[in-house]
Design a protein around this motif. Structure first.
Motif, PDB file in Angstrom:
ATOM      1  N   ARG A 259      39.235  49.098  34.786  1.00 53.79           N
ATOM      2  CA  ARG A 259      38.194  48.100  34.552  1.00 53.79           C
ATOM      3  C   ARG A 259      38.856  46.723  34.530  1.00 53.79           C
ATOM      4  NH1 ARG A 259      35.317  51.847  35.528  1.00 53.79           N
ATOM      5  NH2 ARG A 259      34.312  53.202  34.036  1.00 53.79           N
ATOM      6  N   VAL A 260      38.351  45.826  35.359  1.00 56.88           N
ATOM      7  CA  VAL A 260      38.908  44.484  35.472  1.00 56.88           C
ATOM      8  C   VAL A 260      37.935  43.502  34.838  1.00 56.88           C
ATOM      9  CG1 VAL A 260      39.744  42.735  37.078  1.00 56.88           C
ATOM     10  CG2 VAL A 260      40.084  45.123  37.596  1.00 56.88           C
ATOM     11  N   THR A 261      38.458  42.546  34.062  1.00 57.18           N
ATOM     12  CA  THR A 261      37.610  41.528  33.444  1.00 57.18           C
ATOM     13  C   THR A 261      37.068  40.592  34.519  1.00 57.18           C
ATOM     14  OG1 THR A 261      39.542  40.142  33.029  1.00 57.18           O
ATOM     15  CG2 THR A 261      38.839  41.591  31.241  1.00 57.18           C
ATOM     16  N   PRO A 262      35.959  39.892  34.243  1.00 56.16           N
ATOM     17  CA  PRO A 262      35.361  39.007  35.254  1.00 56.16           C
ATOM     18  C   PRO A 262      36.290  37.905  35.756  1.00 56.16           C
ATOM     19  CG  PRO A 262      33.791  39.408  33.501  1.00 56.16           C
ATOM     20  CD  PRO A 262      35.088  40.023  33.064  1.00 56.16           C
ATOM     21  N   ASP A 263      37.205  37.435  34.914  1.00 57.81           N
ATOM     22  CA  ASP A 263      38.129  36.397  35.379  1.00 57.81           C
ATOM     23  C   ASP A 263      39.380  36.980  36.055  1.00 57.81           C
ATOM     24  OD1 ASP A 263      39.357  37.435  33.151  1.00 57.81           O
ATOM     25  OD2 ASP A 263      39.830  35.496  32.243  1.00 57.81           O
ATOM     26  N   LEU A 264      39.432  38.300  36.217  1.00 60.47           N
ATOM     27  CA  LEU A 264      40.506  39.024  36.919  1.00 60.47           C
ATOM     28  C   LEU A 264      41.881  38.830  36.272  1.00 60.47           C
ATOM     29  CD1 LEU A 264      39.476  38.235  40.607  1.00 60.47           C
ATOM     30  CD2 LEU A 264      38.746  40.133  39.182  1.00 60.47           C
ATOM     31  N   SER A 265      41.915  38.527  34.985  1.00 61.70           N
ATOM     32  CA  SER A 265      43.188  38.313  34.316  1.00 61.70           C
ATOM     33  C   SER A 265      43.678  39.538  33.563  1.00 61.70           C
ATOM     34  CB  SER A 265      43.084  37.139  33.340  1.00 61.70           C
ATOM     35  OG  SER A 265      42.175  37.460  32.304  1.00 61.70           O
ATOM     36  N   LEU A 266      42.799  40.494  33.309  1.00 62.96           N
ATOM     37  CA  LEU A 266      43.157  41.678  32.524  1.00 62.96           C
ATOM     38  C   LEU A 266      42.563  42.918  33.165  1.00 62.96           C
ATOM     39  CD1 LEU A 266      44.386  42.805  29.837  1.00 62.96           C
ATOM     40  CD2 LEU A 266      42.120  42.510  28.867  1.00 62.96           C
TER      41      LEU A 266
END
Length: 111
Positions: A39-46
């Motif tokens: 699962r990737v966060t919306p800002d693609l940082s995590l």
């Protein structure tokens, strides 16, 4: 709701991480590590990576080892996806115990 970009990056990371773990588990005899979801966060940082480990008795030890080598795994991943992603997200590893849960339910139903 997961965007199209997040879904594509999740699939890419799942595929490449599962290949990394397949190569590493060939060295650890008898333990199988598979990536069940990313699962990737919306800002693609995590990126939250859910791992399924067999046999489940060694899962706590394996998650601990994987968490200590997170930077190495992220570096390996970055070498593989360097042409697809500009920045590789930070990785967090979690144990996916849904298979154990299903097995427990099956055992209870059989009784």
């Amino acid at each position: 709701m997961e965007s199209n970009r997040q879904a594509k990056i999740s699939r890419l990371l799942q595929k490449e991480l599962s290949e990394i773990f397949r190569r590493q588990t060939a060295k650890t005899h008898g333990v199988i590590v598979s990536v069940s979801a990313v699962r990737v966060t919306p800002d693609l940082s995590l990126a939250r990576v859910y791992l399924s480990i067999f046999p489940s008795e060694k899962s706590a030890e394996m998650i601990e080892n994987i968490n200590t080598s997170t930077k190495t795994i992220r570096y390996e991943l970055a070498q593989i996806v360097r042409f697809q992603l500009r920045k590789v997200p930070e990785l967090q590893f979690f144990l996916d115990d849904s298979l154990d849960y299903i097995e427990n339910i099956d055992n209870l139903l059989q009784k």
